[in-house]
Design a protein around this motif. Sequence first.
Motif, short mmCIF file in Angstrom:
data_model
loop_
_atom_site.label_atom_id
_atom_site.label_comp_id
_atom_site.label_asym_id
_atom_site.label_seq_id
_atom_site.Cartn_x
_atom_site.Cartn_y
_atom_site.Cartn_z
N VAL A 250 0.84 -1.19 0.00
CA VAL A 250 0.00 0.00 0.00
C VAL A 250 0.88 1.25 0.00
O VAL A 250 1.91 1.30 0.69
CB VAL A 250 -0.94 0.01 1.23
CG1 VAL A 250 -1.76 1.30 1.28
CG2 VAL A 250 -1.87 -1.20 1.20
N LEU A 251 0.46 2.25 -0.77
CA LEU A 251 1.14 3.55 -0.80
C LEU A 251 0.17 4.61 -0.29
O LEU A 251 -0.96 4.70 -0.75
CB LEU A 251 1.57 3.89 -2.23
CG LEU A 251 2.15 5.30 -2.45
CD1 LEU A 251 3.46 5.48 -1.69
CD2 LEU A 251 2.36 5.56 -3.94
N ASP A 252 0.64 5.43 0.67
CA ASP A 252 -0.16 6.50 1.26
C ASP A 252 0.48 7.83 0.88
O ASP A 252 1.54 8.20 1.39
CB ASP A 252 -0.19 6.32 2.78
CG ASP A 252 -1.05 7.37 3.50
OD1 ASP A 252 -1.65 8.21 2.81
OD2 ASP A 252 -1.10 7.33 4.74
N CYS A 253 -0.15 8.54 -0.04
CA CYS A 253 0.38 9.81 -0.55
C CYS A 253 -0.17 10.97 0.27
O CYS A 253 -1.37 11.18 0.32
CB CYS A 253 -0.03 9.99 -2.01
SG CYS A 253 0.35 8.60 -3.11
N GLY A 254 0.72 11.73 0.91
CA GLY A 254 0.28 12.81 1.78
C GLY A 254 -0.29 12.25 3.07
O GLY A 254 -1.47 12.40 3.36
N ALA B 172 4.71 5.46 2.99
CA ALA B 172 3.99 6.71 3.17
C ALA B 172 4.94 7.87 2.92
O ALA B 172 6.15 7.76 3.18
CB ALA B 172 3.41 6.80 4.58
N TYR B 173 4.40 8.96 2.41
CA TYR B 173 5.22 10.17 2.27
C TYR B 173 4.37 11.40 2.48
O TYR B 173 3.15 11.40 2.31
CB TYR B 173 5.94 10.21 0.92
CG TYR B 173 5.07 10.51 -0.28
CD1 TYR B 173 4.79 11.82 -0.67
CD2 TYR B 173 4.52 9.47 -1.04
CE1 TYR B 173 3.99 12.08 -1.76
CE2 TYR B 173 3.71 9.73 -2.14
CZ TYR B 173 3.46 11.05 -2.50
OH TYR B 173 2.66 11.31 -3.59
N GLY C 227 8.97 14.45 1.57
CA GLY C 227 9.10 15.01 0.24
C GLY C 227 7.79 14.97 -0.52
O GLY C 227 6.78 14.50 -0.02
N ASP C 228 7.85 15.47 -1.75
CA ASP C 228 6.65 15.43 -2.59
C ASP C 228 6.66 14.15 -3.40
O ASP C 228 7.42 13.21 -3.12
CB ASP C 228 6.59 16.67 -3.48
CG ASP C 228 7.80 16.83 -4.40
OD1 ASP C 228 8.53 15.84 -4.61
OD2 ASP C 228 8.01 17.94 -4.91
N VAL C 229 5.86 14.10 -4.45
CA VAL C 229 5.70 12.87 -5.22
C VAL C 229 7.00 12.39 -5.84
O VAL C 229 7.14 11.21 -6.17
CB VAL C 229 4.62 13.09 -6.31
CG1 VAL C 229 5.14 14.02 -7.41
CG2 VAL C 229 4.12 11.78 -6.89
N ILE D 258 2.17 9.05 -9.69
CA ILE D 258 1.58 8.07 -8.78
C ILE D 258 1.15 6.82 -9.54
O ILE D 258 1.42 5.69 -9.10
CB ILE D 258 0.37 8.69 -8.04
CG1 ILE D 258 0.84 9.78 -7.06
CG2 ILE D 258 -0.42 7.63 -7.29
CD1 ILE D 258 -0.29 10.58 -6.45
N VAL D 259 0.51 7.00 -10.68
CA VAL D 259 -0.01 5.85 -11.44
C VAL D 259 1.11 4.97 -11.96
O VAL D 259 0.93 3.76 -12.12
CB VAL D 259 -0.91 6.36 -12.59
CG1 VAL D 259 -1.29 5.22 -13.54
CG2 VAL D 259 -2.18 7.00 -12.02
#
Length: 289
Positions: free
Chosen positions: A155-159, A179-180, A207-209, A238-239
């Motif tokens: 799983v990736l958690d963006c923000g 996560a980031y 950091g950002d994306v 992200i995709v």
Amino acid sequence: MEYYVTRFTIEVEEELMQACRELLADAISEAGYESFEDTPTGINAYVQTQLYNPELTKEIAEDFVIESAKITFESEEIEPENWNAEYEKEVFDPIRVNASCTIYDAISPDAEELAKEAPLTIAIDQHMAFGNGAHETTKMIVTELLSLDLKEKRVLDCGCGTGILSLVAKRCGAEHVTAYDIDEWSVENTKHNAEINNIELVDVLLGDVSVLSHVDGVFDVIVANINRNILLDDMPTIVETLSPDGCLILSGFYEEDAALLVEKAETLGLRESHRTVDNNWTMLAFKRG
């Protein structure tokens, strides 16, 4: 993380003041503002320094949808301190999701009892980070995660904010969560909340994306609860990290903005599988193909 506070003054008939506050908060959220508080004469709004755009803010104020309202504002940079300290002193009420999940304040006097209340419980000690589960956007994604089979999934958690979505994913059986967040306070808060819940989060990145360029592998489930404009900008990157049969879950925007995000997703080879709407806030789920 440094912030600007913009103090908006709204001159309008008393019976229209609250509607103006809500419509203004909606409009300026598209300019990056992320936190709002009502004042007797309008609202105060907070935006990260690097996102502050005075020209866009002025344009929104001048082109306000309620023509009888006159909106003026002034902005100032605030010290890099815990500007949300007073809010954090207040114990938030337990958030219950589908009777199977309880999210509670770690400093609650009832914390010990709440920790046993539901099959899945998460304690949150909120320090200058968004996401205790109370907001519609967070709650919708938590509900979605609870409905998925996350066993052995990545799983990736963006923000990540407080880390609430990462923690729920791990409690739901996710094998690995990355996560980031662009905000250093949020990264540290996510690590802290993982620790107090005895949950191991190996990759919590600052950091950002662009940090995804240093992440190996792809993800089965990606969640992003972020401002609409940032989602539109970050979605291509992200995709690229989404597995062929993966699921992308987005929130942080209103229903009228959904069409823009669906259109963007379709250009990236995704299709909308379903959506949830709560008080006009919207969550979109996408699959490939």
